[in-house]
Structures are given as structure tokens and as C-alpha cells.
Design an enzyme around this catalytic site. Structure first.
Site, PDB file in Angstrom:
ATOM      1  N   GLY A   1       0.834  -1.208   0.000  1.00 44.65           N
ATOM      2  CA  GLY A   1       0.000   0.000   0.000  1.00 44.65           C
ATOM      3  C   GLY A   1       0.862   1.248   0.000  1.00 44.65           C
ATOM      4  O   GLY A   1       0.572   2.228   0.686  1.00 44.65           O
ATOM      5  N   ALA A   2       1.927   1.211  -0.820  1.00 45.01           N
ATOM      6  CA  ALA A   2       2.925   2.287  -0.782  1.00 45.01           C
ATOM      7  C   ALA A   2       2.592   3.436  -1.729  1.00 45.01           C
ATOM      8  O   ALA A   2       3.282   4.450  -1.721  1.00 45.01           O
ATOM      9  CB  ALA A   2       4.302   1.707  -1.133  1.00 45.01           C
TER      10      ALA A   2
ATOM     11  N   ARG B   1       0.288   5.688  -1.893  1.00 42.64           N
ATOM     12  CA  ARG B   1      -0.174   6.978  -1.359  1.00 42.64           C
ATOM     13  C   ARG B   1      -0.297   6.884   0.163  1.00 42.64           C
ATOM     14  O   ARG B   1      -0.087   5.823   0.751  1.00 42.64           O
ATOM     15  CB  ARG B   1      -1.510   7.385  -1.985  1.00 42.64           C
ATOM     16  CG  ARG B   1      -2.641   6.431  -1.737  1.00 42.64           C
ATOM     17  CD  ARG B   1      -3.975   6.935  -2.278  1.00 42.64           C
ATOM     18  NE  ARG B   1      -5.038   6.044  -1.878  1.00 42.64           N
ATOM     19  CZ  ARG B   1      -5.515   5.050  -2.625  1.00 42.64           C
ATOM     20  NH1 ARG B   1      -5.013   4.849  -3.829  1.00 42.64           N
ATOM     21  NH2 ARG B   1      -6.468   4.261  -2.166  1.00 42.64           N
TER      22      ARG B   1
ATOM     23  N   ASN C   1       0.778  -2.559   5.220  1.00 47.60           N
ATOM     24  CA  ASN C   1       0.056  -1.294   5.341  1.00 47.60           C
ATOM     25  C   ASN C   1      -1.156  -1.211   4.417  1.00 47.60           C
ATOM     26  O   ASN C   1      -2.108  -0.485   4.703  1.00 47.60           O
ATOM     27  CB  ASN C   1       1.023  -0.138   5.047  1.00 47.60           C
ATOM     28  CG  ASN C   1       0.290   1.163   4.805  1.00 47.60           C
ATOM     29  OD1 ASN C   1      -0.125   1.842   5.744  1.00 47.60           O
ATOM     30  ND2 ASN C   1       0.101   1.517   3.528  1.00 47.60           N
TER      31      ASN C   1
ATOM     32  N   TYR D   1     -14.903  -3.219   8.543  1.00 49.81           N
ATOM     33  CA  TYR D   1     -13.542  -2.682   8.730  1.00 49.81           C
ATOM     34  C   TYR D   1     -12.992  -3.124  10.095  1.00 49.81           C
ATOM     35  O   TYR D   1     -11.861  -3.621  10.194  1.00 49.81           O
ATOM     36  CB  TYR D   1     -13.584  -1.158   8.628  1.00 49.81           C
ATOM     37  CG  TYR D   1     -12.239  -0.478   8.719  1.00 49.81           C
ATOM     38  CD1 TYR D   1     -11.315  -0.573   7.684  1.00 49.81           C
ATOM     39  CD2 TYR D   1     -11.885   0.278   9.845  1.00 49.81           C
ATOM     40  CE1 TYR D   1     -10.078   0.065   7.766  1.00 49.81           C
ATOM     41  CE2 TYR D   1     -10.656   0.923   9.932  1.00 49.81           C
ATOM     42  CZ  TYR D   1      -9.762   0.814   8.888  1.00 49.81           C
ATOM     43  OH  TYR D   1      -8.529   1.439   8.967  1.00 49.81           O
ATOM     44  N   ALA D   2     -13.804  -2.959  11.149  1.00 50.51           N
ATOM     45  CA  ALA D   2     -13.334  -3.305  12.496  1.00 50.51           C
ATOM     46  C   ALA D   2     -13.048  -4.804  12.608  1.00 50.51           C
ATOM     47  O   ALA D   2     -12.037  -5.206  13.207  1.00 50.51           O
ATOM     48  CB  ALA D   2     -14.364  -2.886  13.536  1.00 50.51           C
TER      49      ALA D   2
HETATM   50  P1  NAP Z   1      -5.166   5.208   1.480  1.00 51.73           P
HETATM   51  O1  NAP Z   1      -4.693   6.599   1.334  1.00 51.73           O
HETATM   52  O2  NAP Z   1      -6.517   4.846   0.976  1.00 51.73           O
HETATM   53  O3  NAP Z   1      -4.082   4.228   0.869  1.00 51.73           O
HETATM   54  C1  NAP Z   1      -4.308   2.837   0.844  1.00 51.73           C
HETATM   55  C2  NAP Z   1      -3.131   2.161   0.190  1.00 51.73           C
HETATM   56  O4  NAP Z   1      -3.387   0.762   0.133  1.00 51.73           O
HETATM   57  C3  NAP Z   1      -2.915   2.644  -1.232  1.00 51.73           C
HETATM   58  O5  NAP Z   1      -1.531   2.722  -1.484  1.00 51.73           O
HETATM   59  C4  NAP Z   1      -3.542   1.537  -2.083  1.00 51.73           C
HETATM   60  O6  NAP Z   1      -2.857   1.479  -3.308  1.00 51.73           O
HETATM   61  C5  NAP Z   1      -3.237   0.309  -1.222  1.00 51.73           C
HETATM   62  N1  NAP Z   1      -4.133  -0.805  -1.467  1.00 51.73           N
HETATM   63  C6  NAP Z   1      -5.469  -0.875  -1.288  1.00 51.73           C
HETATM   64  N2  NAP Z   1      -5.927  -2.076  -1.642  1.00 51.73           N
HETATM   65  C7  NAP Z   1      -4.840  -2.797  -2.045  1.00 51.73           C
HETATM   66  C8  NAP Z   1      -4.664  -4.129  -2.514  1.00 51.73           C
HETATM   67  N3  NAP Z   1      -5.694  -4.965  -2.660  1.00 51.73           N
HETATM   68  N4  NAP Z   1      -3.408  -4.535  -2.820  1.00 51.73           N
HETATM   69  C9  NAP Z   1      -2.352  -3.691  -2.681  1.00 51.73           C
HETATM   70  N5  NAP Z   1      -2.462  -2.432  -2.241  1.00 51.73           N
HETATM   71  C10 NAP Z   1      -3.698  -1.990  -1.926  1.00 51.73           C
HETATM   72  O7  NAP Z   1      -5.172   4.778   3.019  1.00 51.73           O
HETATM   73  P2  NAP Z   1      -4.223   5.178   4.245  1.00 51.73           P
HETATM   74  O8  NAP Z   1      -4.994   6.103   5.099  1.00 51.73           O
HETATM   75  O9  NAP Z   1      -2.876   5.550   3.788  1.00 51.73           O
HETATM   76  O10 NAP Z   1      -4.206   3.765   4.996  1.00 51.73           O
HETATM   77  C11 NAP Z   1      -3.078   2.921   5.060  1.00 51.73           C
HETATM   78  C12 NAP Z   1      -3.343   1.874   6.139  1.00 51.73           C
HETATM   79  O11 NAP Z   1      -3.534   2.521   7.390  1.00 51.73           O
HETATM   80  C13 NAP Z   1      -4.597   1.038   5.885  1.00 51.73           C
HETATM   81  O12 NAP Z   1      -4.378  -0.297   6.263  1.00 51.73           O
HETATM   82  C14 NAP Z   1      -5.618   1.688   6.800  1.00 51.73           C
HETATM   83  O13 NAP Z   1      -6.649   0.810   7.153  1.00 51.73           O
HETATM   84  C15 NAP Z   1      -4.742   2.081   7.957  1.00 51.73           C
HETATM   85  N6  NAP Z   1      -5.314   3.151   8.771  1.00 51.73           N
HETATM   86  C16 NAP Z   1      -5.669   4.343   8.213  1.00 51.73           C
HETATM   87  C17 NAP Z   1      -6.227   5.326   9.024  1.00 51.73           C
HETATM   88  C18 NAP Z   1      -6.662   6.658   8.477  1.00 51.73           C
HETATM   89  O14 NAP Z   1      -7.310   7.418   9.212  1.00 51.73           O
HETATM   90  N7  NAP Z   1      -6.334   7.032   7.254  1.00 51.73           N
HETATM   91  C19 NAP Z   1      -6.390   5.099  10.405  1.00 51.73           C
HETATM   92  C20 NAP Z   1      -6.003   3.870  10.933  1.00 51.73           C
HETATM   93  C21 NAP Z   1      -5.461   2.907  10.121  1.00 51.73           C
HETATM   94  P3  NAP Z   1      -3.477   1.056  -4.722  1.00 51.73           P
HETATM   95  O15 NAP Z   1      -4.857   1.628  -4.784  1.00 51.73           O
HETATM   96  O16 NAP Z   1      -2.505   1.654  -5.682  1.00 51.73           O
HETATM   97  O17 NAP Z   1      -3.449  -0.436  -4.721  1.00 51.73           O
END
Ligand code: NAP
Length: 246
Positions: free
Chosen positions: A8-9, A11, A78, A143-144
Site C-alpha cells: 500500500g505504498a 499513497r 500497510n 472494517y473493524a
Molecule cells: P489510502 O490513502 O486509501 O491508501 C491505501 C493504500 O493501500 C494505497 O496505497 C492503495 O494502493 C493500497 N491498497 C489498497 N488495496 C490494495 C490491494 N488490494 N493490494 C495492494 N495495495 C492496496 O489509506 P491510508 O490512510 O494511507 O491507509 C493505510 C493503512 O492505514 C490502511 O491499512 C488503513 O486501514 C490504515 N489506517 C488508516 C487510518 C486513516 O485514518 N487514514 C487510520 C487507521 C489505520 P493502490 O490503490 O494503488 O493499490
């Protein structure tokens, strides 16, 4: 040079973790589905970043991607996705999708590196879960559940590698300033009929911290957990939420 894989790198938090680890001298294999974004990251990062397209929920794709790598020293699970609905309106498709990306993804990637790490008696696994992996809340059943599974997996891996040079830990942030939170903010504004910007104020009002968390603050916790200084930290959860909500 140590090799770190960050899923998930492309963004958000994963991008920040990739940039941080690359700047610390690790070679970072940056995985996601969006090739263009990964290639841009590889060009812009201050360090060695290798882009690899991989859907972490696809067993064959994960096995193929990791088989093409040499020894992996660090894995950061991630990649993730979020959805929101009351339980009675949650579809099986939403439920399955959350579990596939947020729970099966970390399982497949962890399984792909664990044998090698155990053989070399060295390795670090960190999963970016969420505060939703530790407690419940409204509208986040799928999600949870998926994030509880991800934390459970880390605790099991930690038990299995106990006493070795491998550690497994989780980082659980509250709301971080990324596209994922932008979507949450938009959903709140739609539900409440509020103006643009009102959704973030509602979210922040629930956070004792009084502001969103920055992706770099999550990256800093990961940097600690993968460092030699954290060799005795195993099976732990670092919560990044300013001390709780409301
Ligand atoms: P984001 O901006 O939506 O980024 C998600 C990343 O995951 C993107 O790089 C996306 O890339 C990748 N991704 C999604 N589905 C994928 C798949 N099937 N295979 C490979 N890559 C995949 O989200 P974020 O906020 O940075 O979240 C990153 C992590 O932190 C997640 O696990 C999220 O649940 C966790 N988190 C986020 C928050 C928050 O408030 N934002 C809070 C707690 C935990 P592509 O679309 O290019 O594949």
C-alpha cells in the site's frame, strides 16, 4: 543493505513509510496496484525504492511478487481499505472485500516472508491496523472485524517467533490525514448535509488530540519498531490517537 517491503505504498501512510525507510538507508520494495503512482514515488524518494505492482489480496500475485525478491528483512503490512455502513446495511461484498484486503493481505504477505526470516533468525514485521482493530464503533463492522483479525494475526506471529531474532508488532492509529480519511469526511458531510470542511471538524471533535494525525507520525512509529533498538518489543500494539477520544 536491508530490504524492506511496504504494501500500500502508492499513497498516504504507506508512501510516508516508504519515504522514511528509504531515507534511513533501507532498500524499499514499494507494493500497490497503481503502477504510475509507485513509479512516481520511486523517482521522488530520497533513497532506493523499487516499485512492484501487487494486489495483496491475490494469493498467486503475492507469492509471485515475493518469490522474485531476495531475503526480506522488514515487512510493513500497510495496504488497506475502509468502508462504512450500519451492520444491517453491510453487504456480504463489503464484508468480504474488507477481510480480503485488511486481513488476508497481511496473512499472505506475512506467510511469504516468515520462513526466510525464521531461517535467518532475523526480521521485523509491522502491521498498520487501526484503533478499530482494538475496539468497536458505529458503522464500521466490516472494517473493524478485518482490523481485529489483523491484530490477532500479529499476536499469533509474535507468539510463534518469541525468542528468535524476529519480531511482529502492530501500529494502531486513529484518523490520519490521507485519502481514506477524505472519504470518511465526505461521507459524514453527505450524511449530515453539512458544508465542505464540516466533516473534518466533526471527526476531529471526536479525537482527544484535537487534530488529525499526520502520516509521518505513523512512519516514525514504524521506524522505531524496525530499528535495532526495538529488538525486545514483540507482540505489542502502538496506539497513535493522542490518548483516546471524546
Ligand atoms: P489510502 O490513502 O486509501 O491508501 C491505501 C493504500 O493501500 C494505497 O496505497 C492503495 O494502493 C493500497 N491498497 C489498497 N488495496 C490494495 C490491494 N488490494 N493490494 C495492494 N495495495 C492496496 O489509506 P491510508 O490512510 O494511507 O491507509 C493505510 C493503512 O492505514 C490502511 O491499512 C488503513 O486501514 C490504515 N489506517 C488508516 C487510518 C486513516 O485514518 N487514514 C487510520 C487507521 C489505520 P493502490 O490503490 O494503488 O493499490
Amino acid at each position: 543493505m536491508t530490504v524492506a517491503v511496504v504494501t500500500g505504498a502508492s499513497r498516504g501512510i504507506g508512501r510516508a513509510i516508504t519515504q522514511d525507510l528509504a531515507s534511513r538507508g533501507h532498500q524499499v520494495v514499494a507494493m500497490a496496484r497503481n503502477r504510475t503512482a509507485l513509479e512516481a514515488l520511486a523517482r521522488e524518494a530520497a533513497g532506493d525504492v523499487v516499485p512492484i505492482v501487487c494486489d495483496v489480496s491475490d494469493e498467486n500475485a503475492v507469492n509471485e511478487a515475493f518469490a522474485g525478491l531476495g531475503d526480506v528483512d522488514i515487512l510493513v503490512n500497510n495496504a488497506g481499505a475502509a468502508t462504512s455502513n450500519p451492520v444491517h446495511r453491510t453487504t456480504l461484498t463489503q464484508w468480504d472485500e474488507m477481510l480480503r484486503v485488511n486481513a488476508t493481505g497481511p496473512f499472505l504477505c506475512t506467510r511469504a516472508v516468515l520462513r526466510g526470516m525464521r531461517q535467518r533468525d532475523h526480521g521485523r514485521i509491522v502491521t498498520i491496523a487501526s484503533v478499530a482493530g482494538l475496539s468497536g464503533g458505529r458503522y464500521i463492522a466490516a472494517y473493524a472485524a478485518s482490523k481485529h483479525a489483523a491484530v490477532g494475526l500479529i499476536r499469533v506471529v509474535a507468539a510463534e517467533v518469541r525468542g528468535s531474532g524476529v519480531t511482529a508488532n502492530a501500529v494502531c492509529p486513529s484518523y490520519v490525514r490521507t485519502a481514506m480519511t477524505d472519504n470518511t469526511v465526505a461521507a459524514i458531510e453527505e450524511r449530515s448535509g453539512g458544508a465542505a470542511g464540516s466533516g473534518e471538524a466533526i471527526l476531529v471533535a471526536q479525537m482527544g488530540l484535537g487534530r488529525l494525525i499526520e502520516p509521518e507520525e505513523v512512519a516514525a512509529a514504524v521506524a522505531y519498531l524496525v530499528s535495532p533498538a526495538a529488538a525486545a518489543v514483540n507482540g505489542e500494539v502502538i496506539v497513535i490517537d493522542g490518548g483516546g477520544g471524546e
